[in-house]
Design an enzyme around this catalytic site. Structure first.
Site, PDB file in Angstrom:
ATOM      1  N   CYS A   1      60.651 -23.984  -3.414  1.00  0.00           N
ATOM      2  CA  CYS A   1      61.551 -23.774  -4.542  1.00  0.00           C
ATOM      3  C   CYS A   1      62.922 -23.382  -3.998  1.00  0.00           C
ATOM      4  CB  CYS A   1      61.019 -22.671  -5.455  1.00  0.00           C
ATOM      5  SG  CYS A   1      59.441 -23.054  -6.246  1.00  0.00           S
TER       6      CYS A   1
ATOM      7  N   ARG B   1      62.631 -24.873  -9.594  1.00  0.00           N
ATOM      8  CA  ARG B   1      61.187 -24.692  -9.541  1.00  0.00           C
ATOM      9  C   ARG B   1      60.434 -25.926  -9.073  1.00  0.00           C
ATOM     10  NH1 ARG B   1      57.231 -23.750 -14.694  1.00  0.00           N
ATOM     11  NH2 ARG B   1      55.489 -22.776 -13.611  1.00  0.00           N
ATOM     12  N   LEU B   2      59.564 -25.706  -8.094  1.00  0.00           N
ATOM     13  CA  LEU B   2      58.545 -26.677  -7.730  1.00  0.00           C
ATOM     14  C   LEU B   2      57.212 -26.050  -8.110  1.00  0.00           C
ATOM     15  CD1 LEU B   2      57.657 -29.308  -6.328  1.00  0.00           C
ATOM     16  CD2 LEU B   2      57.548 -28.022  -4.193  1.00  0.00           C
TER      17      LEU B   2
ATOM     18  N   ILE C   1      53.612 -25.363  -8.083  1.00  0.00           N
ATOM     19  CA  ILE C   1      52.407 -25.550  -7.269  1.00  0.00           C
ATOM     20  C   ILE C   1      51.309 -24.621  -7.787  1.00  0.00           C
ATOM     21  CG2 ILE C   1      51.407 -25.422  -4.965  1.00  0.00           C
ATOM     22  CD1 ILE C   1      54.161 -26.063  -3.850  1.00  0.00           C
ATOM     23  N   ILE C   2      51.502 -23.316  -7.586  1.00  0.00           N
ATOM     24  CA  ILE C   2      50.554 -22.343  -8.129  1.00  0.00           C
ATOM     25  C   ILE C   2      50.899 -22.028  -9.578  1.00  0.00           C
ATOM     26  CG2 ILE C   2      49.758 -19.950  -7.970  1.00  0.00           C
ATOM     27  CD1 ILE C   2      50.009 -20.134  -4.988  1.00  0.00           C
TER      28      ILE C   2
ATOM     29  N   ASN D   1      60.819 -17.747  -3.821  1.00  0.00           N
ATOM     30  CA  ASN D   1      60.476 -19.004  -3.177  1.00  0.00           C
ATOM     31  C   ASN D   1      59.374 -18.724  -2.163  1.00  0.00           C
ATOM     32  OD1 ASN D   1      60.453 -21.557  -1.877  1.00  0.00           O
ATOM     33  ND2 ASN D   1      62.008 -20.863  -0.428  1.00  0.00           N
ATOM     34  N   GLY D   2      58.240 -19.420  -2.290  1.00  0.00           N
ATOM     35  CA  GLY D   2      57.196 -19.227  -1.306  1.00  0.00           C
ATOM     36  C   GLY D   2      55.813 -19.210  -1.918  1.00  0.00           C
ATOM     37  N   GLU D   3      54.898 -18.600  -1.185  1.00  0.00           N
ATOM     38  CA  GLU D   3      53.521 -18.499  -1.636  1.00  0.00           C
ATOM     39  C   GLU D   3      52.926 -17.199  -1.110  1.00  0.00           C
ATOM     40  OE1 GLU D   3      49.284 -20.957  -1.378  1.00  0.00           O
ATOM     41  OE2 GLU D   3      51.124 -21.824  -0.539  1.00  0.00           O
TER      42      GLU D   3
ATOM     43  N   ASP E   1      51.461 -16.081  -8.656  1.00  0.00           N
ATOM     44  CA  ASP E   1      51.811 -15.125  -7.605  1.00  0.00           C
ATOM     45  C   ASP E   1      53.181 -14.503  -7.865  1.00  0.00           C
ATOM     46  OD1 ASP E   1      53.057 -17.551  -7.042  1.00  0.00           O
ATOM     47  OD2 ASP E   1      52.612 -17.517  -4.901  1.00  0.00           O
TER      48      ASP E   1
END
Length: 211
Positions: free
Chosen positions: A2, A48-49, A51-52, A74-76, A100
């Protein structure tokens, strides 16, 4: 992946058009949506991308229930499920099933910035604006996987996920940092906090900047 852009703008110099132009430079990072939020002095943009965080309640910038704390991320977070369970046992209520981002926000509210960071496992860069305390926290993950760049220019503090976002700041000269050119050519990398652009720094791995 993101994208985030933040302007800490005490004198209201940065308008929506400039922020949108900065975001347009890094739209490849977030093709699934653009979100903006203006807090008391801090303006936050998120590309925004999904994913979760696939549901609408996980949209960013994410705002606390009280309306005073805002987050762009941005991240996981790899251990977000375990952290969610821990927070739910403390009585915190979540709006999402598996976001998350919401775990970061609720974790900050309950543990504070230091307590949150020491519990995180993952790759991340995020900025939290806290109007209750007047603090802004910019954070980069422990290994420096996710980038976060910083520029102070014309009384505004900027953060962004990529250097080229800063090209859209009026009057800012996007110039090569010749002092770091040899380092880049030799290592194909410039070590934090330096970058290849004059005036722009990047957070070190595991760094927390509180403003």
């Amino acid at each position: 992946m993101c994208g985030i852009i933040v302007a800490i703008d005490k004198f209201n110099k940065v308008g929506a058009r400039q922020l949108e132009s900065m975001a347009s430079r890094i739209t490849h990072r977030g093709p699934d949506g653009l979100g903006t939020y203006y807090a008391r002095i801090t303006k936050l943009v998120h590309l925004r991308l999904a994913i979760i965080d696939g549901d609408q309640a996980a949209n960013q910038p994410m705002v606390s229930d009280c309306g005073n704390i805002t987050l762009v991320f941005n991240g996981e977070i790899y251990n977000h499920r375990q952290l969610r369970e821990e927070l739910e046992k403390k009585g915190l209520i979540f709006k999402t099933d598996h976001s998350d981002t919401e775990v970061l926000l609720k974790g900050y509210i309950y543990w504070g910035i230091d307590g949150l960071i020491k519990r995180l496992t993952g790759i991340f860069a995020f900025v939290i604006n806290d109007d209750l305390t007047g603090n802004i926290h910019a954070v980069r993950d422990h290994f420096g996987i996710k980038p976060l760049y910083k520029l102070i220019f014309d009384d505004v503090i900027y953060f962004a996920s990529e250097l080229k976002a800063f090209k859209e700041i009026p009057s800012f000269k996007f110039e090569l940092n010749l002092d770091r050119l040899t380092e880049h050519l030799y290592f194909r990398h410039v070590a934090a906090p330096n970058t290849l652009v004059k005036g722009i720094n990047k957070l070190r791995p595991a760094e927390i900047q509180s403003i």
